[in-house]
Design a protein around this motif. Structure first.
Motif, PDB file in Angstrom:
ATOM      1  N   LEU A 104       1.234  -0.770  -0.255  1.00 26.99           N
ATOM      2  CA  LEU A 104      -0.285  -0.033   0.492  1.00 26.99           C
ATOM      3  C   LEU A 104       1.030   1.777  -0.161  1.00 26.99           C
ATOM      4  CD1 LEU A 104      -2.652  -0.936   2.631  1.00 26.99           C
ATOM      5  CD2 LEU A 104      -2.611  -0.875   0.223  1.00 26.99           C
ATOM      6  N   GLY A 105       2.201   1.051   0.304  1.00 25.33           N
ATOM      7  CA  GLY A 105       3.145   1.894   0.544  1.00 25.33           C
ATOM      8  C   GLY A 105       2.998   2.651   1.283  1.00 25.33           C
ATOM      9  N   LEU A 106       2.862   2.400   2.388  1.00 20.67           N
ATOM     10  CA  LEU A 106       2.675   2.870   3.735  1.00 20.67           C
ATOM     11  C   LEU A 106       4.314   2.251   4.612  1.00 20.67           C
ATOM     12  CD1 LEU A 106      -1.042   2.191   4.424  1.00 20.67           C
ATOM     13  CD2 LEU A 106      -0.081   4.522   3.648  1.00 20.67           C
ATOM     14  N   LYS A 107       3.988   3.015   5.755  1.00 19.00           N
ATOM     15  CA  LYS A 107       6.041   2.346   6.589  1.00 19.00           C
ATOM     16  C   LYS A 107       5.297   1.073   7.206  1.00 19.00           C
ATOM     17  CE  LYS A 107       7.234   6.772   7.529  1.00 19.00           C
ATOM     18  NZ  LYS A 107       7.749   8.037   8.977  1.00 19.00           N
ATOM     19  N   SER A 108       5.983  -0.032   6.726  1.00 16.73           N
ATOM     20  CA  SER A 108       5.285  -1.160   7.275  1.00 16.73           C
ATOM     21  C   SER A 108       6.160  -1.928   8.591  1.00 16.73           C
ATOM     22  CB  SER A 108       5.672  -2.144   6.292  1.00 16.73           C
ATOM     23  OG  SER A 108       7.003  -2.252   5.164  1.00 16.73           O
ATOM     24  N   ASP A 109       6.464  -1.087   9.229  1.00 18.79           N
ATOM     25  CA  ASP A 109       7.521  -1.233  10.920  1.00 18.79           C
ATOM     26  C   ASP A 109       5.813  -1.619  11.737  1.00 18.79           C
ATOM     27  OD1 ASP A 109       7.419   0.990  12.611  1.00 18.79           O
ATOM     28  OD2 ASP A 109       7.970   1.894  10.588  1.00 18.79           O
ATOM     29  N   GLU A 110       6.657  -2.267  12.453  1.00 16.51           N
ATOM     30  CA  GLU A 110       4.983  -2.350  13.855  1.00 16.51           C
ATOM     31  C   GLU A 110       4.708  -1.007  14.619  1.00 16.51           C
ATOM     32  OE1 GLU A 110       3.606  -5.771  14.225  1.00 16.51           O
ATOM     33  OE2 GLU A 110       4.719  -6.083  12.459  1.00 16.51           O
ATOM     34  N   GLU A 111       5.500  -0.890  14.786  1.00 18.67           N
ATOM     35  CA  GLU A 111       5.242   0.375  15.489  1.00 18.67           C
ATOM     36  C   GLU A 111       4.447   1.809  14.370  1.00 18.67           C
ATOM     37  OE1 GLU A 111       7.111   4.434  17.486  1.00 18.67           O
ATOM     38  OE2 GLU A 111       7.994   3.361  17.250  1.00 18.67           O
ATOM     39  N   SER A 112       4.896   1.387  12.915  1.00  9.71           N
ATOM     40  CA  SER A 112       3.894   2.956  11.953  1.00  9.71           C
ATOM     41  C   SER A 112       2.636   1.487  12.187  1.00  9.71           C
ATOM     42  CB  SER A 112       4.855   2.462  10.912  1.00  9.71           C
ATOM     43  OG  SER A 112       5.584   3.301  10.860  1.00  9.71           O
ATOM     44  N   ILE A 113       2.820   0.650  11.658  1.00 15.27           N
ATOM     45  CA  ILE A 113       1.537  -0.337  11.789  1.00 15.27           C
ATOM     46  C   ILE A 113       0.130  -0.435  12.609  1.00 15.27           C
ATOM     47  CG2 ILE A 113      -0.220  -2.310  11.535  1.00 15.27           C
ATOM     48  CD1 ILE A 113       2.791  -3.545  10.290  1.00 15.27           C
ATOM     49  N   ASN A 114       1.088  -0.345  13.597  1.00 19.73           N
ATOM     50  CA  ASN A 114       0.006   0.496  15.304  1.00 19.73           C
ATOM     51  C   ASN A 114      -0.176   1.248  15.182  1.00 19.73           C
ATOM     52  OD1 ASN A 114       0.237  -2.565  16.107  1.00 19.73           O
ATOM     53  ND2 ASN A 114       2.107  -1.617  17.140  1.00 19.73           N
ATOM     54  N   GLN A 115       0.401   2.377  14.780  1.00 24.66           N
ATOM     55  CA  GLN A 115      -0.138   3.989  14.886  1.00 24.66           C
ATOM     56  C   GLN A 115      -1.072   4.357  13.595  1.00 24.66           C
ATOM     57  OE1 GLN A 115       4.210   6.344  14.243  1.00 24.66           O
ATOM     58  NE2 GLN A 115       4.576   6.131  16.386  1.00 24.66           N
ATOM     59  N   PHE A 116      -0.874   3.885  13.087  1.00 22.60           N
ATOM     60  CA  PHE A 116      -1.759   3.846  11.455  1.00 22.60           C
ATOM     61  C   PHE A 116      -3.290   3.070  11.992  1.00 22.60           C
ATOM     62  CE2 PHE A 116      -4.497   2.032   8.574  1.00 22.60           C
ATOM     63  CZ  PHE A 116      -4.442   2.887   7.188  1.00 22.60           C
ATOM     64  N   ILE A 117      -3.045   2.422  12.354  1.00 14.81           N
ATOM     65  CA  ILE A 117      -4.577   1.378  12.542  1.00 14.81           C
ATOM     66  C   ILE A 117      -5.164   2.095  14.417  1.00 14.81           C
ATOM     67  CG2 ILE A 117      -5.391  -0.578  14.176  1.00 14.81           C
ATOM     68  CD1 ILE A 117      -3.815  -2.485  12.023  1.00 14.81           C
ATOM     69  N   GLU A 118      -4.725   2.431  15.050  1.00 16.58           N
ATOM     70  CA  GLU A 118      -5.144   3.567  16.373  1.00 16.58           C
ATOM     71  C   GLU A 118      -5.040   4.356  15.443  1.00 16.58           C
ATOM     72  OE1 GLU A 118      -5.983   3.880  19.819  1.00 16.58           O
ATOM     73  OE2 GLU A 118      -5.008   2.051  19.166  1.00 16.58           O
ATOM     74  N   ARG A 119      -4.578   5.267  14.558  1.00 10.73           N
ATOM     75  CA  ARG A 119      -5.182   6.964  14.122  1.00 10.73           C
ATOM     76  C   ARG A 119      -6.404   6.536  13.463  1.00 10.73           C
ATOM     77  NH1 ARG A 119      -0.774   8.079  11.860  1.00 10.73           N
ATOM     78  NH2 ARG A 119      -0.627   7.161  10.059  1.00 10.73           N
ATOM     79  N   HIS A 120      -6.451   5.845  12.918  1.00 14.82           N
ATOM     80  CA  HIS A 120      -8.031   5.370  11.782  1.00 14.82           C
ATOM     81  C   HIS A 120      -9.669   4.358  12.338  1.00 14.82           C
ATOM     82  CE1 HIS A 120      -6.417   7.399   8.325  1.00 14.82           C
ATOM     83  NE2 HIS A 120      -4.967   6.644   8.679  1.00 14.82           N
ATOM     84  N   ARG A 121      -8.846   3.691  14.064  1.00 19.29           N
ATOM     85  CA  ARG A 121      -9.648   2.817  14.478  1.00 19.29           C
ATOM     86  C   ARG A 121     -11.252   3.299  14.356  1.00 19.29           C
ATOM     87  NH1 ARG A 121      -7.264  -0.054  18.937  1.00 19.29           N
ATOM     88  NH2 ARG A 121      -6.353  -1.559  17.429  1.00 19.29           N
TER      89      ARG A 121
END
Length: 76
Positions: free
Chosen positions: A15-32
């Protein structure tokens, strides 16, 4: 074809997004809290290419289906 199912990290790469665990968790938290009536690919935070990939991968490519479903669940 990949012998194993893709990971959430690989989906974020695709998807062209940062793919480290911290970035994934931040993305999910931001859009949850994505409304259950909104299809994942129609969420307002995707660009057109990301939305298209999610829609096509879900419909056409069972290889991605499990990890897309996992992301969908985490965003609800």
């Amino acid at each position: 074809m990949n012998a194993t199912n893709p990971t959430l990290n690989e989906l974020f790469d695709q998807l062209g997004l940062k793919s480290d665990e911290e970035s994934i968790n931040q993305f999910i938290e931001r859009h949850r809290g994505l409304d259950s009536r909104v299809k994942l690919e129609k969420a307002p935070f995707w660009n057109e290419a990301q939305s298209s990939f999610l829609r096509n991968a879900w419909v056409d490519d069972a290889e991605w289906a499990e990890v897309i479903d996992q992301l969908n669940s985490r965003l609800r």
